[in-house]
Enzyme design. Structure first.
Site, short mmCIF file in Angstrom:
data_model
loop_
_atom_site.label_atom_id
_atom_site.label_comp_id
_atom_site.label_asym_id
_atom_site.label_seq_id
_atom_site.Cartn_x
_atom_site.Cartn_y
_atom_site.Cartn_z
CB CYS A 256 3.47 -3.97 3.71
SG CYS A 256 3.61 -5.76 3.98
CG HIS B 174 3.31 -5.57 -0.48
ND1 HIS B 174 4.27 -4.98 0.32
CD2 HIS B 174 2.60 -4.54 -1.03
CE1 HIS B 174 4.16 -3.66 0.23
NE2 HIS B 174 3.15 -3.37 -0.58
CG HIS C 139 2.11 0.19 -1.01
ND1 HIS C 139 2.94 -0.77 -1.55
CD2 HIS C 139 2.34 1.31 -1.76
CE1 HIS C 139 3.61 -0.28 -2.57
NE2 HIS C 139 3.27 0.98 -2.73
#
Length: 345
Positions: free
Chosen positions: A260, A308, A320
């Site tokens: 990520c 994240h 993402h």
């Protein structure tokens, strides 16, 4: 009448313990035979298994970001250690040269300093020449004193460099230990998630893996590229669109795969902006903006531990890299607990 004794269960350890705990969390079926009857607990539902897998993927991502941070610190420590060692070697060469020069001066002074100066003047056949030599000897003595001071200073500096190198080596050793620990954690969580996925039927697993993947194709409508607040943000968004469909690989920063924070770092790097490596450092890499003021190109962060990150593209959507088995894709920012946002440029 026969006596039925319940068999003694061995405690789970290691990976087996983790998997058993996860299956318990998901309501997994563990056959429990009751006295006088055979009653099995209900099989876990795909929904519960999905929840458990998502939890394991989240744990793996937390460990991945810790791994990324430790790797960055280890790289910096190794670079610093090499620089200190190189500088110590150069200083040692200069010290040896200074010591050699000091030795030559000491030998010359010894050869000329055996007699009292007054006796040397009395015995000299050329007093003027003696006085010139005496002046040279005085200059040489002053130079020798300066060389001694120089050598002492260099010895102190080299000792300091070696102490710094020793400390940097200790830091590097610690970072490498962290790397190993976080790598082990990531692999364990991913292995446990895979074991849970293997309990699903082919149809259930196919449906689970398709969730959220419908907009992982490169032909998806390109939000944000024309709405971005500046050219750099538009370039970062365009890069993220170009990464759609590429696989998630923990620790990867592209160009063929990403995790990520690796994706957001690469996206902004394509726009000429250098971001730090991890989610918990990227969140402080720009100006914090409220959710109500999000603009394409902003970094959006999730979970209380900021584990994240995605790249906002507008209309409540982001691009993402979710987790292993889920390629880079477009997803609503409402899919995860929102933790904050940063405007890079």
């Amino acid at each position: 009448m026969a006596v039925h004794r319940k068999p003694r269960q061995r405690p789970h350890t290691g990976s087996a313990a983790r998997t058993a705990a996860t299956l318990a969390f998901a309501g997994a079926a563990t056959a429990a035979v009751l006295p006088g009857s055979a009653h099995a607990e209900p099989q876990p539902t795909p929904t519960r298994i999905k929840a458990a897998v998502d939890r394991l993927y989240h744990d793996a991502e937390v460990a991945t970001e810790q791994y990324n941070g430790a790797k960055e610190e280890a790289t910096a420590a190794a670079k610093s250690l090499n620089a200190l060692r190189d500088e110590a070697a150069r200083r040692t060469e200069r010290l040896n040269a200074s010591r050699k020069a000091l030795g030559s001066l000491a030998a010359a002074e010894y050869r000329t300093g055996g007699l009292d100066p007054a006796v040397q003047l009395a015995l000299s056949s050329d007093p003027d020449q003696y006085l010139q030599r005496a002046s040279y000897v005085e200059w040489a003595s002053d130079r020798q004193a300066a060389e001694v001071s120089n050598v002492q200073r260099q010895v102190t500096e080299i000792a300091q460099l070696r102490t710094e190198a020793k400390n940097e080596l200790a830091a590097l050793t610690a970072r490498r230990a962290d790397l190993k620990k976080h790598r082990t954690t990531v692999r364990a969580r991913l292995a446990d998630a895979q074991k849970l996925l293997d309990t699903l039927s082919p149809a259930e697993r196919s449906g689970f893996e398709r969730v959220g993947a419908a907009r992982a194709d490169r032909s998806a409508p390109r939000l944000g590229t024309t709405q971005a607040p500046n050219a750099r943000a538009a370039e970062a968004v365009a890069f993220a669109y170009g990464a759609l469909g590429k696989p998630y690989v923990w620790g990867a920063t592209g160009p063929s795969s990403f995790d990520c924070s690796g994706l957001t770092q690469a996206a902004w790097r394509s726009a000429g902006v250098s971001l730090p490596r991890t989610t918990y450092t990227q969140i402080n890499a720009g100006r914090h903006v409220p959710r109500s003021e999000l603009a394409p190109g902003d970094l959006v962060f999730f979970y209380s531990g900021v584990s994240h990150v995605g790249l906002y593209i507008g209309d409540g959507q982001m691009i993402h890299a979710p987790h292993p088995g889920a390629p880079v894709r477009i997803a609503p920012i409402d899919n995860m607990p929102f933790a904050g946002a940063t405007r890079v440029a």
